[in-house]
Write a protein that holds these residues in place. Structure first.
Motif, short mmCIF file in Angstrom:
data_model
loop_
_atom_site.label_atom_id
_atom_site.label_comp_id
_atom_site.label_asym_id
_atom_site.label_seq_id
_atom_site.Cartn_x
_atom_site.Cartn_y
_atom_site.Cartn_z
N ILE A 3 0.92 -1.18 -0.16
CA ILE A 3 -0.12 -0.07 0.14
C ILE A 3 0.77 1.48 -0.20
O ILE A 3 1.80 1.54 0.60
CB ILE A 3 -0.86 -0.17 1.16
N ILE A 5 0.55 4.40 1.20
CA ILE A 5 -0.15 5.42 1.36
C ILE A 5 0.33 7.10 1.21
O ILE A 5 -0.76 8.64 1.60
CB ILE A 5 0.11 5.28 3.21
N THR A 6 1.43 7.62 1.22
CA THR A 6 2.03 8.82 -0.18
C THR A 6 1.12 9.03 -0.79
O THR A 6 1.17 10.35 -0.93
CB THR A 6 3.14 8.37 -0.72
N VAL A 8 -2.52 9.34 -0.70
CA VAL A 8 -3.63 9.45 -0.23
C VAL A 8 -3.47 11.17 0.15
O VAL A 8 -2.06 11.46 0.34
CB VAL A 8 -4.14 8.83 0.83
N LEU A 50 -6.06 2.12 -1.31
CA LEU A 50 -5.77 1.44 -0.27
C LEU A 50 -5.95 0.02 -0.12
O LEU A 50 -5.83 -0.98 0.75
CB LEU A 50 -6.24 1.71 0.91
#
Lengths: 318, 318
Positions: A3, A5-6, A8, A50
């Motif tokens: 995943i 997360i960067t 989002v 995600l």
DNA sequence: TAAAAATACTCCATAGGTATTTTAT
DNA sequence: ATAAAATACCTATGGAGTATTTTTA
């Protein structure tokens, strides 16, 4: 593929929270001031990056999955913290608000701050004042290295790249042992120091240098090399004078009205040309909140006790 | 113009934190895997949108302003929370992990769960199981409205849009007062119920409906309209039978080995065709984690106690 | 003068918009 | 039949890159 997360966005988190609150794409979109397709796309992108389903949707119902609820909870935390950043920044615009690290030299701090801090706190309740009592030599270091925002010290400032605003002139007083010959006069003049043994503070205090230069001028004894005759604090200096080891010069604010009774010493003012020191507020030329410091200097001038003569010249120099 | 916190980016916050840690644009940029100009521009944009100076920079020194330090602190909180979102999502991928709201009918829950939950917790420690004991009628509502993820209940499922996986068949046992005539036989058959007064549970329990249909078939008395002969729980039902008010049918798991001694009742199994109920795990067809439920059903089949016959047919139907 | 930050510019990924279609009750 | 979410498509902003200049210790 793990995943990322960067990928989002804060906006996505806002949408996710709004949808969780509203349980309706259209209303959630409206509450975020965007169109429904925009919000739909953002939610979908979030779920895709995600690889998780946050919402079960049908045309009639939007439900948050249990995992979605947990994620929404964290998203709220994220948004709260970002809002706090906004608050901090907003407050940062108001003059003299937020944190300010102020240095004061030890020969002034204990005597000025009681006059200064209470009205300052009242006038600027959002100011988070952090005080450090440091010798001039240390202070200029810390000012230069951004460990202090501003400092109160005496001219001359032994550093370059500093701006300053004058605060007041503080006269020196002659302080000798009780029964000292000069006590017979109501006031003394610089020349009277000739031949006196004048006790000094340790290295690094500007007061030492100032007293020393006067002594050299008028021919007083200073026993410079003998550490027995040097004090590490003004309080010690008082005791040494009281014990008859010699005389000294003390700045006016440091001398209380009952000084003669309290410390068994003789205190006499100087006649003109009165020796003294010129206090200033100093800060790095490059400091981003210089206006705050000018404001602070103005405030200090206004609230300095009467024994010192506030300098009316507000120029910022050097 | 007020501050628009909307305009800040998570990336910017990362850069701000990195620069605060590294105190060097080049190194901070490297640690964020971007180029120095990118980071410089982002920091500048951040400072511009918040209209605040976070860093004092020269070509030799980068220093964090006091306000900057506070903002960095909040930025860390933001990033921590986003990381936690990533963690939650990552965990969401592993089978049977994260929150799962499971409903169980009250005529089964207390007797099955002690067998099920301990091994489940051991096999899937990341599973956050939330159990609700609800009657079938309520359960299908909650399943449909996404208040439950899955539920254990008996066929038929009185709702549409559900998927299910068979778990096991649970036989009913005849339970009558101590000394009941049928107690003379080692086993009974459905027809023996003819003329018996059979006590039932309240509305909403599927067990009631199942018992009722058997009674109607074989001609047993049920005193349906008299609430004196209805029980709100199986525990009450036991006591009513023990008190000689009538007989009843109880699911096998609900009957303990010492039932006859404990409740002063007579317990007899049925011969074929054995009445009973077929338990399934059910969930919304649209549930995003259906695979988890299939896995859970498999697990339940494996860990159901021996008194029930695990269904070997794993098909998901309806 | 050498290291480091700032500028200039180019590019492309994407967030957001409008118009429309699909879906489920 | 209708409200609501999804899809298709377009546009423009701005985030990230490379190359270069400016700054200051």
């Amino acid at each position: 593929m793990p995943i990322d997360i960067t990928a989002v966005t804060l906006a996505e988190l806002r949408y996710v929270v709004a949808l969780s609150d509203q349980r309706h794409f259209g209303r959630a979109a409206k509450s975020c001031r965007v169109t429904q397709p925009t919000l739909s796309a953002a939610i979908k992108k979030f779920e895709t990056t995600l690889r998780v389903t946050l919402f079960e949707r049908s045309s009639k119902h939007v439900a948050v999955t249990p995992l979605g609820a947990q994620i929404v909870e964290e998203a709220r935390r994220v948004l709260d913290a970002t809002d706090r950043i906004g608050d901090l920044a907003a407050r940062g615009h108001r003059p003299l608000s937020g944190p300010l690290r102020l240095g004061v030299i030890p020969t002034l701090g204990p005597y000025l701050l009681p006059w200064l801090v209470p009205p300052l706190r009242e006038a600027y309740p959002d100011l988070q004042l952090v005080l450090r009592e440091v010798k001039t030599s240390v202070m200029v270091e810390e000012l230069a290295h951004s460990q202090l925002d501003a400092g109160i010290l005496a001219l001359p400032i032994p550093a370059r790249g500093m701006s300053s605003s004058p605060l007041f002139e503080e006269p020196f007083l002659f302080v000798g042992p009780s029964g000292h010959a000069l006590g017979k006069k109501t006031s003394v003049k610089e020349g009277d120091l000739e031949g006196e043994r004048v006790l000094l503070l340790d290295e690094g205090h500007c007061l030492r240098d100032q007293a020393l230069s006067i002594c050299n001028k008028v021919g007083a004894t200073t026993d410079d090399r003998e550490s027995d005759f040097r004090a590490t604090s003004m309080e010690t200096l008082r005791h040494m004078v009281g014990a008859g080891m010699g005389s000294t010069l003390l700045p006016a604010l440091a001398v209380s009205d009952d000084e003669e009774a309290r410390s068994h010493v003789t205190v006499r003012p100087f006649v003109a040309p009165q020796p003294g020191r010129r206090m200033v507020l100093a800060w790095r030329k490059t400091h981003p909140r210089a206006e705050d410091h000018a404001l602070l200097a103005e405030f200090i001038r206004k609230h300095a006790p009467d024994v010192v003569k506030s300098t009316r010249n507000h120029a910022t120099k050097k």
